[in-house]
Scaffold this motif. Structure first.
Motif, short mmCIF file in Angstrom:
data_model
loop_
_atom_site.label_atom_id
_atom_site.label_comp_id
_atom_site.label_asym_id
_atom_site.label_seq_id
_atom_site.Cartn_x
_atom_site.Cartn_y
_atom_site.Cartn_z
N GLU A 177 0.82 -1.22 0.00
CA GLU A 177 0.00 0.00 0.00
C GLU A 177 0.85 1.27 0.00
N ILE A 194 2.96 2.32 2.85
CA ILE A 194 2.76 2.92 4.17
C ILE A 194 4.06 2.73 4.95
N TYR A 239 5.16 0.35 8.21
CA TYR A 239 4.16 -0.69 8.42
C TYR A 239 4.32 -1.79 7.36
N MET A 289 -0.20 5.05 -0.25
CA MET A 289 -1.22 5.48 0.73
C MET A 289 -0.76 6.69 1.53
N PRO A 308 -9.01 7.21 5.30
CA PRO A 308 -7.98 6.56 4.48
C PRO A 308 -8.39 5.15 4.06
N CYS A 309 -9.03 4.43 4.98
CA CYS A 309 -9.39 3.03 4.66
C CYS A 309 -10.42 2.96 3.53
N CYS A 346 -8.15 3.02 0.61
CA CYS A 346 -7.26 1.85 0.65
C CYS A 346 -8.02 0.56 0.30
N ARG A 366 -6.98 -1.68 -2.72
CA ARG A 366 -6.52 -3.04 -2.45
C ARG A 366 -7.25 -4.06 -3.32
N CYS A 385 -1.47 -0.40 11.34
CA CYS A 385 -1.31 0.62 10.30
C CYS A 385 -1.52 2.00 10.93
N HIS A 399 -2.59 4.63 9.63
CA HIS A 399 -3.79 5.32 9.13
C HIS A 399 -5.08 4.64 9.59
N ALA A 400 -4.95 3.58 10.40
CA ALA A 400 -6.15 2.83 10.81
C ALA A 400 -6.99 3.68 11.75
S1 SF4 Z 1 -5.88 0.22 8.13
FE1 SF4 Z 1 -6.86 1.25 6.44
S2 SF4 Z 1 -5.25 2.50 5.49
FE2 SF4 Z 1 -4.23 0.98 6.80
S3 SF4 Z 1 -3.75 -0.74 5.45
FE3 SF4 Z 1 -5.75 -1.18 6.40
S4 SF4 Z 1 -7.28 -0.37 4.96
FE4 SF4 Z 1 -5.27 0.51 4.41
#
Ligand code: SF4
Ligand SMILES: [Zn+2]
Ligand SMILES: [Zn+2]
Length: 331
Positions: free
Chosen positions: A100, A102, A105, A137, A159-160, A163, A167, A253, A255-256
């Motif tokens: 991704e 990131i 991570y 990401m 963000p998810c 993502c 993905r 992550c 960004h979670a």
């Molecule tokens: S927590 Fe969200 S931003 Fe992070 S890898 Fe998973 S889907 Fe992507």
């Protein structure tokens, strides 16, 4: 006195590593492995109907793409696929990882995946978001406020949300790259129960019906997804990954912000504590709903083709093309 007394396994004298309140059993490492293998084998036969020789007309093996992330679930999923199907010469398992982009991570988790695949002697294929026309990401997160300013539809997106869409596209790209006939995902019983509950509370039953496995309702143009661990609780998968000493990454992550998933996780855990077997019950309910849908042939009715990329979508322009255009506007 110190130290806790470890209860013995229900099937032998060895100390148990897991307690299953829903079955009343305690299992040692060896019996946990045997028990998970048995449940996964049984469900794999339901999800994947393969002829005795699954090779294609040109003699190429039937390829299964195992989507791995570096976490415990996909590590156990890959191990089990290899354990159950690895000896068949008409089947080839290839692992695929999505990068991704990131920092801090992804790279340690890719190290775990690389080690696991090398231990199991399985080919590993990688695809990054930037390889298929998106951006890393970390960069997407930096651009998100600007994107939201220009596009009302993007307001409030996390963000998810981006993502998840990227993905899915990356997994499809991996399937195409590896010429896979089937894609295997690492979802466990807790993941399934949480998704079913979240969809139910939003009134989105169809969304649950479309969850993997897609054995009986494949979506045209996409390799069907299977979920060999869907009946196995997360805790048992974790225990097995430890017993087998599989390399896996524990990090979160950055960004979670999955508040909704977290709430759902807590609710499912509370339901299970109150009524052991609740997670199985939720998945059984979905199976019954799916059965009713298949009899009436109503699932997948809203599937269309995107006018930009031709991909399968429920809208005129698919979400991934929409997001790609938002990103391109920023360049
Ligand atoms: S927590 Fe969200 S931003 Fe992070 S890898 Fe998973 S889907 Fe992507
Ligand atoms: Zn035992
Ligand atoms: Zn599209």
């Amino acid at each position: 006195m110190c130290g806790l007394q470890v209860e013995p396994c229900s099937r032998c004298e060895n100390p148990s590593v897991i307690h299953q309140p829903y079955s009343g059993q305690r299992l040692c490492g060896r019996h946990l492995r045997a028990s998970i293998r048995k449940r996964v084998s049984k469900d794999l036969r339901n999800q994947l109907s393969l002829p005795r020789d699954a090779r294609g007309p040109d003699g190429t093996p039937f390829r299964i793409l195992a989507a791995v992330s570096g976490g415990k679930d996909s590590a156990v999923m890959l191990f089990m696929l290899d354990d159950i199907l690895g000896k068949r010469r008409d089947i080839e398992i290839v692992a695929g990882v999505v990068d991704e982009g990131i920092d801090g991570y992804r790279s340690p988790s890719i190290d775990c995946v690389t080690e696991l695949c090398s231990n199991l002697d399985i080919e590993l294929v990688r695809v990054g978001y930037e390889d298929i026309g998106y951006q890393r990401m970390d960069e997407v997160v930096r651009l998100m406020p600007e994107i939201a300013d220009k596009n009302p539809e993007a307001k409030g997106m996390m963000p998810c949300s981006f993502c998840g869409v990227f993905r899915r596209q990356s997994l499809n790209a991996l399937a195409e790259k590896t010429n896979a006939k089937v894609m295997s995902l690492g979802h466990n019983l807790d993941d399934m129960a949480q998704s079913i509950l979240m969809n139910l509370q939003k009134g989105e039953v169809e969304r649950s019906v479309r969850l993997a496995p897609h054995t009986n309702n494949p979506i045209e143009g996409l390799p069907p997804r299977i979920v060999p661990l869907r009946w196995i609780p997360e805790q048992e998968i974790h225990a097995l990954a430890m017993v087998l000493e599989l390399p896996f990454f524990h990090g979160e992550c950055p960004h979670a912000l999955g508040a909704q998933r977290q709430t759902s996780r807590n609710i499912v855990a509370a339901l299970e504590t109150n009524t052991p077997g609740a997670r199985h019950g939720l998945l059984h309910s979905l199976e019954s709903i799916r059965e009713i849908y298949s009899r009436h042939g109503t699932a997948n009715q809203d599937v269309k083709l995107c006018t930009t990329c031709g991909g399968v979508t429920s809208r005129d322009i698919c979400q991934s093309c929409t997001m790609r255009s938002w990103l391109n506007e920023q360049i």
